[in-house]
Design an enzyme around this catalytic site. Structure first.
Site, PDB file in Angstrom:
ATOM      1  N   ALA A 111       9.968   6.870   3.207  1.00  0.00           N
ATOM      2  CA  ALA A 111       9.292   8.056   2.624  1.00  0.00           C
ATOM      3  C   ALA A 111       7.921   6.935   1.898  1.00  0.00           C
ATOM      4  O   ALA A 111       8.179   5.789   1.554  1.00  0.00           O
ATOM      5  CB  ALA A 111       9.982   8.729   1.514  1.00  0.00           C
ATOM      6  N   GLU A 130      16.697   7.422   8.394  1.00  0.00           N
ATOM      7  CA  GLU A 130      17.264   8.710   8.129  1.00  0.00           C
ATOM      8  C   GLU A 130      16.652   9.515   9.674  1.00  0.00           C
ATOM      9  O   GLU A 130      17.293  10.121  10.277  1.00  0.00           O
ATOM     10  CB  GLU A 130      16.974   9.373   7.244  1.00  0.00           C
TER      11      GLU A 130
HETATM   12  C1  LIG Z   1      12.348  12.710  -0.056  1.00  0.00           C
HETATM   13  C2  LIG Z   1      12.467  11.176  -0.488  1.00  0.00           C
HETATM   14  C3  LIG Z   1      13.036  10.396   0.574  1.00  0.00           C
HETATM   15  C4  LIG Z   1      13.104   8.975   0.216  1.00  0.00           C
HETATM   16  C5  LIG Z   1      13.700   8.249   1.080  1.00  0.00           C
HETATM   17  C6  LIG Z   1      12.975   6.941   1.260  1.00  0.00           C
HETATM   18  O1  LIG Z   1      12.643   6.591   2.368  1.00  0.00           O
HETATM   19  S1  LIG Z   1      12.641   5.996  -0.108  1.00  0.00           S
HETATM   20  C7  LIG Z   1      11.808   4.696   0.548  1.00  0.00           C
HETATM   21  C8  LIG Z   1      12.646   3.588   1.171  1.00  0.00           C
HETATM   22  N1  LIG Z   1      12.059   2.600   1.794  1.00  0.00           N
HETATM   23  C9  LIG Z   1      11.934   1.256   1.190  1.00  0.00           C
HETATM   24  O2  LIG Z   1      12.559   0.986  -0.071  1.00  0.00           O
HETATM   25  C10 LIG Z   1      10.982   0.487   1.839  1.00  0.00           C
HETATM   26  C11 LIG Z   1       9.940  -0.402   0.723  1.00  0.00           C
HETATM   27  N2  LIG Z   1       9.522  -1.214   1.529  1.00  0.00           N
HETATM   28  C12 LIG Z   1      10.123  -2.643   1.686  1.00  0.00           C
HETATM   29  O3  LIG Z   1      11.210  -2.829   1.760  1.00  0.00           O
HETATM   30  C13 LIG Z   1       9.167  -3.600   2.471  1.00  0.00           C
HETATM   31  O4  LIG Z   1       7.720  -3.181   1.839  1.00  0.00           O
HETATM   32  C14 LIG Z   1       9.081  -3.757   3.771  1.00  0.00           C
HETATM   33  C15 LIG Z   1       8.934  -2.393   4.476  1.00  0.00           C
HETATM   34  C16 LIG Z   1      10.348  -4.233   4.403  1.00  0.00           C
HETATM   35  C17 LIG Z   1       8.027  -4.581   4.192  1.00  0.00           C
HETATM   36  O5  LIG Z   1       7.959  -6.112   3.368  1.00  0.00           O
HETATM   37  P1  LIG Z   1       6.614  -6.978   3.592  1.00  0.00           P
HETATM   38  O6  LIG Z   1       7.191  -8.210   2.741  1.00  0.00           O
HETATM   39  O7  LIG Z   1       6.266  -7.120   4.895  1.00  0.00           O
HETATM   40  O8  LIG Z   1       5.554  -5.973   2.928  1.00  0.00           O
HETATM   41  P2  LIG Z   1       5.334  -5.558   1.521  1.00  0.00           P
HETATM   42  O9  LIG Z   1       6.685  -5.467   0.768  1.00  0.00           O
HETATM   43  O10 LIG Z   1       4.385  -6.457   0.654  1.00  0.00           O
HETATM   44  O11 LIG Z   1       4.651  -4.098   1.745  1.00  0.00           O
HETATM   45  C18 LIG Z   1       3.337  -4.122   2.393  1.00  0.00           C
HETATM   46  C19 LIG Z   1       2.614  -2.748   1.613  1.00  0.00           C
HETATM   47  O12 LIG Z   1       3.385  -1.764   1.963  1.00  0.00           O
HETATM   48  C20 LIG Z   1       3.561  -1.103   0.820  1.00  0.00           C
HETATM   49  N3  LIG Z   1       4.883  -0.177   1.136  1.00  0.00           N
HETATM   50  C21 LIG Z   1       6.069  -0.687   1.627  1.00  0.00           C
HETATM   51  N4  LIG Z   1       7.046   0.383   1.841  1.00  0.00           N
HETATM   52  C22 LIG Z   1       6.479   1.567   1.388  1.00  0.00           C
HETATM   53  C23 LIG Z   1       6.876   2.794   1.042  1.00  0.00           C
HETATM   54  N5  LIG Z   1       8.025   3.008   1.760  1.00  0.00           N
HETATM   55  N6  LIG Z   1       5.843   3.686   0.592  1.00  0.00           N
HETATM   56  C24 LIG Z   1       4.445   3.176   0.578  1.00  0.00           C
HETATM   57  N7  LIG Z   1       4.242   1.922   0.282  1.00  0.00           N
HETATM   58  C25 LIG Z   1       4.960   1.020   0.804  1.00  0.00           C
HETATM   59  C26 LIG Z   1       3.661  -1.971  -0.374  1.00  0.00           C
HETATM   60  O13 LIG Z   1       3.624  -1.564  -1.537  1.00  0.00           O
HETATM   61  C27 LIG Z   1       2.586  -3.052   0.127  1.00  0.00           C
HETATM   62  O14 LIG Z   1       1.420  -2.484  -0.247  1.00  0.00           O
HETATM   63  P3  LIG Z   1       0.265  -3.264  -1.060  1.00  0.00           P
HETATM   64  O15 LIG Z   1      -0.580  -2.385  -1.202  1.00  0.00           O
HETATM   65  O16 LIG Z   1      -0.031  -4.335   0.185  1.00  0.00           O
HETATM   66  O17 LIG Z   1       0.965  -4.225  -2.143  1.00  0.00           O
END
Ligand SMILES: CC/C=C/CC(=O)SCCNC(=O)CCNC(=O)[C@H](O)C(C)(C)COP(=O)(O)OP(=O)(O)OC[C@H]1O[C@@H](n2cnc3c(N)ncnc32)[C@H](O)[C@@H]1OP(=O)(O)O
Length: 732
Positions: A73, A115
């Site tokens: 999400a 999911e």
């Molecule tokens: C109804 C509600 C339901 C909720 C269920 C969910 O899905 S909650 C979300 C679950 N997902 C996560 O927790 C994943 C979070 N992200 C990560 O673990 C990592 O970002 C990654 C996907 C493994 C990628 O890692 P990497 O090191 O390659 O990059 P960054 O961590 O630096 O991320 C790059 C940019 O992407 C943004 N970002 C990452 N995930 C999300 C996300 N789920 N939503 C929005 N934005 C996300 C992150 O903030 C970075 O942004 P920048 O602006 O470049 O800093």
């Protein structure tokens, strides 16, 4: 209703097209991680409608653009009011569809992304892919059916472990668990299309996870109760892990009822302060990666040198952990000691650590051992790109070593010191190349802890800093760039925190009372238990070197005052009696033998405290939990404001990341700066003023200028502090 969106093709975030052999292809396109924003969900619904209406498509492959399936999400939307179709019915619709849907997973399938894949009928993963339900790390639970479908697919014990830790699993482990149907080292979309062609005519009913009866172990209640106990002691007061267990328990119910329970629990978490704090931690860890230095150098415009070969000099506990970390990341490493006996002991210990790592990663020990060269000879440092010094915390020793490193290493080799607080610039000054010297402060155990303080000395070059930050990322660490102030950020803030805890003992508290309060707040370990674990002699040595205790103290000086400020000698007195903490079986607590781990209240210590108070005419008083928390935590955060105003850290997110990842601050409480922002800056200022009036000889309780300034500005939200302190002088 979902929003009205531009019909321009390049704006579409879930494209539908046709692949070979009558296969429909839906491709998510929302860089950087294909997060399921409201716009993506909207377009995904339309793409699914097109795919099911396409009479030429017998099966569907769902994949993501840019080598990544889906990061879940969109976390940025959690704090906004957004429209778009909800995820649960969308995933239900995928599962209920009449054409088989195959998820083609590359990069990551996390949270809502996994999911969604669980709603698909089949899952194919690339061998490098990682899968997981990390919602618990955001203060949430997998609220799009994850707590109900996962145990049905892989069983309760494995689902419980994955959901409550938020751990990512490799594709290989996912295959073993039964989470995916196939793993490929080739093109995952091609493999998924071929797979879809094969299963296009297979009956679908048995592929819908919601219809499966969960494989319920006979001892499920015991399993869940055991997990609750462990989670509550590991992350005291954290709501999300507990809610995850309750949601999993509901997977024994019929699917619709289980989903109802999952939604109910998710609703309570979603709006909770804990979830907000943990999401702040998530974004803080990304913000600290975007470092910038005084001048114009920053994370984007500074080149990074590749570290082909590294060296660790000094193989005590820290050096051994650092060696394992480098080797585990695939970096050939020279591991050097000065003494043959020490080298042999270190070689044995590192080999044993790598053996455990090899078993965990299902790799051969040899594949690790061939990367490490144990040596006593300096000449082996000649061709390394980067050296990490991890010798004893003794400035004279480090200075000697750095001048030798400068003579033996290549002129462009980066020279790092793992000092936990000594002056990096003084160390750099002993070399002819201060620009290549950077602090690389690891936290114990170095192969476990995720934090790395990267200390920029006034003469460290941007390239050296950028290279060390990049290396940190390769090692799986979160690097926080900090200035060269005594104790840097983490240990500098620890000092007023610890001092308050000691003063509270003088005033009538016991170590158990202070620790109990801090642990109830959420710390994994109170300050006295933590000191016992690290060894009381560490701080004692620093205090002796800085003349606060030991022979340098003039006999006429009061034992409870130094340089006109209040001083508590209790820890020194314990050290003088050989009570150095866990390793000697006695410290602030009693341990059963030198190997004992359990901290037991020590009647001797209570008597000692009584006697000490009598000697110094201190009348013990009853101290409540609120005072313990306020004095310890506000003094810590107050020093955090000073660190910000001196430009030693770039923003509150840096301090909070350091405290959450390095010092056991509970993530669900955000970090010290987030905590005081949540309490309210003006309330914190009032309490500090009150405490400082009561203890005018404790400068750490005097509210910092920045705190006063922020309150005068109307207490702007924490997200604005970074900008406000940027205008001040930076030591970065
Ligand atoms: C109804 C509600 C339901 C909720 C269920 C969910 O899905 S909650 C979300 C679950 N997902 C996560 O927790 C994943 C979070 N992200 C990560 O673990 C990592 O970002 C990654 C996907 C493994 C990628 O890692 P990497 O090191 O390659 O990059 P960054 O961590 O630096 O991320 C790059 C940019 O992407 C943004 N970002 C990452 N995930 C999300 C996300 N789920 N939503 C929005 N934005 C996300 C992150 O903030 C970075 O942004 P920048 O602006 O470049 O800093």
């Amino acid at each position: 209703m979902s929003e009205v969106r531009s019909p321009v093709e390049s704006d579409i975030m879930a494209h539908y097209s046709r692949a070979a052999g009558h296969i429909g292809l839906i491709r998510l396109a929302n860089p950087p991680v294909n997060a399921l924003s409201s716009a993506v969900r909207h377009d995904l619904c339309r793409a699914l409608e097109r795919a099911s209406a396409d009479t030429g498509a017998k099966a569907i492959v769902l994949c993501g653009e840019n080598g990544l399936f889906c990061g879940g999400a969109d976390i940025l939307e959690f704090s906004k009011k957004t429209g778009g179709p909800a995820l649960v019915p969308l995933i239900n619709a995928i599962e209920a569809g009449e054409k088989p849907v195959v998820a083609a997973i590359e990069g990551v399938a996390l949270g809502g992304g996994l999911e969604m894949a669980l709603g698909c009928h089949y899952r194919i993963a690339h061998c490098q892919a990682r899968l997981g339900l990390p919602e618990v790390m955001l203060g949430l639970l997998p609220g799009a059916g994850g707590t109900q479908r996962l145990p049905r697919l892989i069983g309760f014990p494995a689902a419980l472990e994955l959901i409550t830790t938020g751990r990512h699993v490799s594709a290989e482990e996912a295959l073993t668990l039964g989470l995916v149907d196939q793993v490929t080292d080739g093109d995952v979309q091609e493999a998924a299309v071929k797979f879809a062609q094969r299963v296009a005519d297979e009956p679908l009913a048995s592929r819908r996870l919601s219809t499966w009866k969960p494989p319920c172990p006979a001892d499920l209640d015991t399993l869940l109760q055991g997990a609750l106990g462990r989670l509550q002691s590991r992350a005291r007061g954290a709501l999300a892990p507990v809610a995850c267990v309750h949601a999993l328990q509901a997977a024994t119910l019929p699917f619709a009822q289980g989903i109802e329970k999952e939604q109910e629990l998710m609703a309570t978490l979603f709006s909770s302060p804990q979830a907000r704090a943990m999401q702040y931690c998530f974004f803080s860890q990304r913000i600290v990666g975007k470092w910038s230095l005084a001048g114009r150098a920053n994370w984007k415009n500074t080149p990074v040198r590749t570290v082909h070969r590294a060296a660790v000099v000094g193989l005590g506990t820290m050096g051994r952990g650092i060696t394992v970390t480098l080797v585990r990341a695939g970096i050939p490493t020279v591991a050097m000691e000065m003494d043959r006996g020490q080298l042999q002991a270190a070689q044995q210990a590192v080999t044993a650590m790598l053996e455990r790592e090899a078993t965990k990663q299902k790799r051969s020990l040899d594949s690790y051992l061939q990367l490490v060269q144990f040596t006593l000879e300096r000449r082996h440092l000649q061709d390394v790109d980067l050296v990490i010094e991890a010798v004893y915390e003794d400035l004279a020793l480090k200075k000697r070593l750095f001048s030798e490193l400068c003579a033996v290493c290549r002129p462009d080799a980066i020279l790092c010191t793992n000092t936990s607080g000594l002056d990096v610039d003084v160390i750099a000054g002993t070399t002819r190349r201060p620009e290549v010297v950077v602090g690389m402060h690891f936290f114990a155990p170095a192969h476990v802890m995720k934090l790395l303080e990267v200390v920029r000395g006034p003469r460290s070059s941007p390239v050296a800093v950028a290279t060390v930050v990049h290396l940190g990322k390769l090692l799986g660490k979160v690097s926080v760039v900090v200035g060269n102030s005594p104790g840097f950020v983490g240990n500098r803030l620890l000092k007023p925190y610890m001092e308050q805890a000691n003063f509270l003992l003088e005033e009538g508290a016991t170590p158990e009372q202070v620790d109990g309060t801090l642990e109830e707040f959420g710390f994994a370990m109170g300050i006295f238990r933590m000191s016992d674990l690290s060894g009381l002699d560490v701080g004692w040595r620093v205090r002796r070197e800085s003349g606060l205790t030991g022979p340098a103290v003039r006999p006429e000086e009061s034992p409870r005052h130094r340089l006109g400020c209040r001083y508590c000698p209790l820890a020194d007195l314990l050290c003088e009696r050989g009570r150095l903490g866990q390793k000697t079986g006695q410290g602030w607590y009693l341990y059963e033998g030198p190997e004992g781990r359990k901290a037991l209240p020590d009647p001797w210590l209570h008597g000692f405290l009584d006697e000490y108070r009598r000697q110094h005419a201190l009348k013990p008083r009853r101290i409540d939990q609120q005072e313990v928390l306020e004095r310890c935590l506000y003094a810590l955060a107050n020093e955090g404001f000073r660190v910000l105003e001196e430009g030693v850290a770039a923003g509150p997110e840096d301090i909070d990341t350091i405290y959450v990842l390095g010092y056991g601050w509970p993530a669900h409480m955000g970090g010290p700066m987030y905590h005081v922002a949540t309490v309210g800056l003006s309330a914190v200022l009032t309490r500090l003023e009150h405490f400082h009036r009561a203890h005018p000889d404790v400068p750490q309780l005097q509210p910092s200028a920045l705190l006063r300034h922020l309150v005068a500005q109307g207490s702007p939200p924490i997200s604005k502090w970074r900008e406000l302190v940027r205008v001040q002088r930076s030591q970065l």
